[in-house]
Write a protein that holds these residues in place. Structure first.
Motif, PDB file in Angstrom:
ATOM      1  N   LYS A   8       6.016   8.988   3.126  1.00  0.00           N
ATOM      2  CA  LYS A   8       6.996   9.368   2.105  1.00  0.00           C
ATOM      3  C   LYS A   8       6.600   8.898   0.706  1.00  0.00           C
ATOM      4  O   LYS A   8       7.310   9.162  -0.261  1.00  0.00           O
ATOM      5  N   GLY A   9       5.487   8.165   0.631  1.00  0.00           N
ATOM      6  CA  GLY A   9       5.043   7.660  -0.664  1.00  0.00           C
ATOM      7  C   GLY A   9       5.598   6.290  -1.008  1.00  0.00           C
ATOM      8  O   GLY A   9       5.404   5.811  -2.132  1.00  0.00           O
ATOM      9  N   GLU A  10       6.266   5.656  -0.062  1.00  0.00           N
ATOM     10  CA  GLU A  10       6.845   4.336  -0.313  1.00  0.00           C
ATOM     11  C   GLU A  10       5.783   3.253  -0.168  1.00  0.00           C
ATOM     12  O   GLU A  10       4.743   3.452   0.453  1.00  0.00           O
ATOM     13  N   GLU A  11       6.075   2.096  -0.731  1.00  0.00           N
ATOM     14  CA  GLU A  11       5.147   0.968  -0.645  1.00  0.00           C
ATOM     15  C   GLU A  11       5.387   0.198   0.644  1.00  0.00           C
ATOM     16  O   GLU A  11       6.511  -0.204   0.942  1.00  0.00           O
ATOM     17  N   CYS A  58       0.857  -1.192   0.000  1.00  0.00           N
ATOM     18  CA  CYS A  58       0.000   0.000   0.000  1.00  0.00           C
ATOM     19  C   CYS A  58       0.890   1.237   0.000  1.00  0.00           C
ATOM     20  O   CYS A  58       1.882   1.299   0.731  1.00  0.00           O
ATOM     21  N   SER A  59       0.542   2.200  -0.799  1.00  0.00           N
ATOM     22  CA  SER A  59       1.239   3.484  -0.812  1.00  0.00           C
ATOM     23  C   SER A  59       0.217   4.601  -0.652  1.00  0.00           C
ATOM     24  O   SER A  59      -0.991   4.391  -0.824  1.00  0.00           O
ATOM     25  N   GLU A 115      -0.303   7.026  -2.611  1.00  0.00           N
ATOM     26  CA  GLU A 115      -0.975   7.231  -3.900  1.00  0.00           C
ATOM     27  C   GLU A 115      -2.096   6.219  -4.081  1.00  0.00           C
ATOM     28  O   GLU A 115      -3.210   6.580  -4.498  1.00  0.00           O
ATOM     29  N   GLN A 116      -1.826   4.954  -3.779  1.00  0.00           N
ATOM     30  CA  GLN A 116      -2.857   3.922  -3.901  1.00  0.00           C
ATOM     31  C   GLN A 116      -4.044   4.218  -2.992  1.00  0.00           C
ATOM     32  O   GLN A 116      -5.200   3.980  -3.355  1.00  0.00           O
ATOM     33  N   ALA A 117      -3.747   4.705  -1.798  1.00  0.00           N
ATOM     34  CA  ALA A 117      -4.800   4.946  -0.811  1.00  0.00           C
ATOM     35  C   ALA A 117      -5.520   6.274  -1.026  1.00  0.00           C
ATOM     36  O   ALA A 117      -6.521   6.558  -0.362  1.00  0.00           O
ATOM     37  N   GLY A 118      -5.022   7.088  -1.944  1.00  0.00           N
ATOM     38  CA  GLY A 118      -5.630   8.384  -2.200  1.00  0.00           C
ATOM     39  C   GLY A 118      -5.390   9.389  -1.097  1.00  0.00           C
ATOM     40  O   GLY A 118      -6.222  10.267  -0.833  1.00  0.00           O
ATOM     41  N   ILE A 119      -4.218   9.263  -0.445  1.00  0.00           N
ATOM     42  CA  ILE A 119      -3.860  10.156   0.661  1.00  0.00           C
ATOM     43  C   ILE A 119      -2.618  10.944   0.272  1.00  0.00           C
ATOM     44  O   ILE A 119      -1.667  10.397  -0.305  1.00  0.00           O
ATOM     45  N   ASP A 120      -2.617  12.222   0.576  1.00  0.00           N
ATOM     46  CA  ASP A 120      -1.460  13.056   0.272  1.00  0.00           C
ATOM     47  C   ASP A 120      -0.254  12.610   1.091  1.00  0.00           C
ATOM     48  O   ASP A 120      -0.387  12.198   2.256  1.00  0.00           O
TER      49      ASP A 120
END
Length: 369
Positions: A341-344, A68-69, A71-76
Motif C-alpha cells: 500500500k506504500g506504507e512504511e 522501508c516503503s 517507494e524507497q525500495a523502488g517497487i511499484d
C-alpha cells in the motif's frame, strides 16, 4: 539502510522506538495487543489453547526505527490480494516449530484468499536457493522466506531485485541491506533469548556449577546470538558458572541426544545443559534417562516452547523454556500488505516471547505448540 545485527543485539528490549510505535497500529495493522485484533483473527487456537495467548505479539519497545516503503525500495505499489505469494520453508516439517510455522503461513493465506505456492528445502541450503528461484519462475510476486542460513543469498536477492519481488524473512535473518535486499525481518531478539535462558540457568544452579551448551546449526544468526546472549549474561551475573562443553546438535532431537551421550562420558559431573532449541533439549533428556539420571540431576534450559518441552517441565526434567513463537502468518502477510500500500514498514519487527517454568507450565501448556 543496512541494519547491523550486533546493534540490535546490544539494544535494551525496553528502549523507546518512536517510528515503530507510530507505525504499529496505524500504517501497519499488525498483530499486537494494542491493535486489538480479535481472537478469531489470531493465529493459533489449536488443541484448545487460547488463540490470543498463542498469537505472536510485537515488542513495541524493540525492533528498528528504520523503515522501508515501496517507494524507497523502488517497487511499484500493489494489492496483496492480487498477488501470488511464495513461501520457502527451510527444514523438514517433522520439527514442531516448522510444522507450526508452515501451518500458520498456509492458514493466513487461506483466510485472506491469497494464492500461495510453497517449497521445502529439507535442510539443504543449496536446495533452498533453488527453491526460491523456482518459486519466482512459477510466478511468485512476493516472497516469505524462512532462511536455513543467513549468508549466501546473493543469487536470490539479485533475481528478486530484477523482478521487483519484495521479500519478508521470518525467524532467521538474511544478511543483506534492509529495504534494498528485503523489506523486513520478523522474529525474536535471539540475544535476549540467550540472556533469559542464562537467567533461568543461574536460578536453577544457584549461580555456580558446570554447564554445557548444545549449539544450534552453524551459519545462521539464531545460533550465534543465542550463544552470545547466554555467555554474556553468565559472565556478568554468575562468574562461578563454568561453561565446560560446547558442541552443535544441529537443532535436531537426534543431535541433542548424541551430543549429550558424548557429554555424559566426558563430563559425568555436569550440572546444567543449555540447549538452544527444544528438540535438542528433548534429545538431551533421552540421553540422561538412558544414563540412569533422574529428573533434576542435570538442570536443562531450552528455547522454543513446544508442548513436549513444556510437559517435561511439569515432569521435572526441564527447568525452564524461553519461548520462540513460530506463528508468523498474520505478521508476515500484514507486513507485505502494508508495504504494498506504500506504507512504511519497520525493517525489523521483534516479537515479545513468554517463558515457561514450574510455576506456569501446567496452566500454559495448552498455549504451547
Amino acid at each position: 539502510m543496512a541494519t547491523d545485527p550486533s546493534d540490535r543485539a546490544g539494544r535494551s528490549p525496553r528502549r523507546t522506538a518512536t517510528v515503530f510505535t507510530a507505525v504499529t497500529c496505524t500504517a501497519l495493522t499488525l498483530l499486537a495487543t494494542s491493535c486489538a485484533r480479535g481472537e478469531d483473527e489470531a493465529a493459533g487456537g489449536q488443541d484448545g489453547g487460547d488463540a490470543a495467548a498463542q498469537a505472536q505479539v510485537l515488542d513495541e519497545a524493540a525492533g528498528s526505527d528504520e523503515t522501508c516503503s515501496a517507494e524507497q525500495a523502488g517497487i511499484d505499489e500493489f494489492d496483496l490480494k492480487d498477488m501470488k505469494v511464495g513461501f520457502s520453508q527451510s527444514e523438514a516439517e517433522s520439527n514442531p516449530f516448522r510444522i507450526t510455522e508452515t501451518a500458520s503461513i498456509k492458514k493466513e493465506a487461506e483466510k485472506r484468499g491469497v494464492e500461495l505456492i510453497t517449497a521445502n528445502a529439507q535442510s539443504d541450503f543449496a536446495q533452498q536457493i533453488s527453491d526460491v528461484q523456482d518459486l519466482m519462475s512459477q510466478g511468485a510476486e512476493v516472497l516469505i522466506i524462512a532462511p536455513l542460513n543467513s549468508d549466501g543469498w546473493e543469487p536470490v536477492l539479485a533475481e528478486a531485485e530484477r523482478k521487483q519481488v519484495p521479500i519478508v524473512t521470518i525467524d532467521r535473518q538474511i544478511n543483506g541491506d534492509a529495504c534494498n535486499d528485503y523489506v523486513t525481518f520478523i522474529g525474536s531478539d535471539f540475544v535476549e533469548q540467550g540472556r533469559r535462558a542464562a537467567d533461568q540457568m543461574i536460578e536453577a544452579l544457584g549461580g555456580k556449577g558446570k554447564v554445557a551448551i548444545l549449539l544450534g546449526a552453524a551459519g545462521n544468526n539464531v545460533t550465534t546470538e543465542r550463544t552470545k546472549g547466554f555467555k554474556e549474561r553468565v559472565e556478568e551475573k554468575a562468574p562461578d558458572i563454568e561453561i565446560v562443553f560446547e558442541q552443535t546438535g544441529e537443532f535436531t532431537r537426534e543431535g541433542g541426544q548424541s551430543v549429550t551421550e558424548q557429554l555424559i562420558q566426558s563430563n559425568p559431573d555436569i550440572d546444567g545443559i543449555y540447549a538452544e532449541n527444544d528438540e535438542m533439549g528433548i534429545g538431551a533428556v533421552t540421553a540422561l534417562r538412558g544414563a540412569g539420571k533422574q529428573p533434576g540431576d542435570v538442570e536443562i534450559v531450552t528455547v522454543d516452547g513446544t508442548e513436549e518441552a513444556v510437559q517435561l517441565i511439569i515432569d521435572g526434567w526441564i527447568h525452564g523454556v524461553v519461548e520462540s513463537n513460530p506463528r508468523f502468518g498474520p505478521l508476515a502477510f500484514d507486513a507485505h500488505e502494508s508495504f504494498g500500500k506504500g506504507e512504511e514498514v519497520p525493517v525489523e519487527l521483534i516479537i515479545s516471547d513468554r517463558e515457561y517454568d514450574a510455576e506456569n507450565a501446567e496452566e500454559e501448556l495448552p498455549n504451547a505448540y
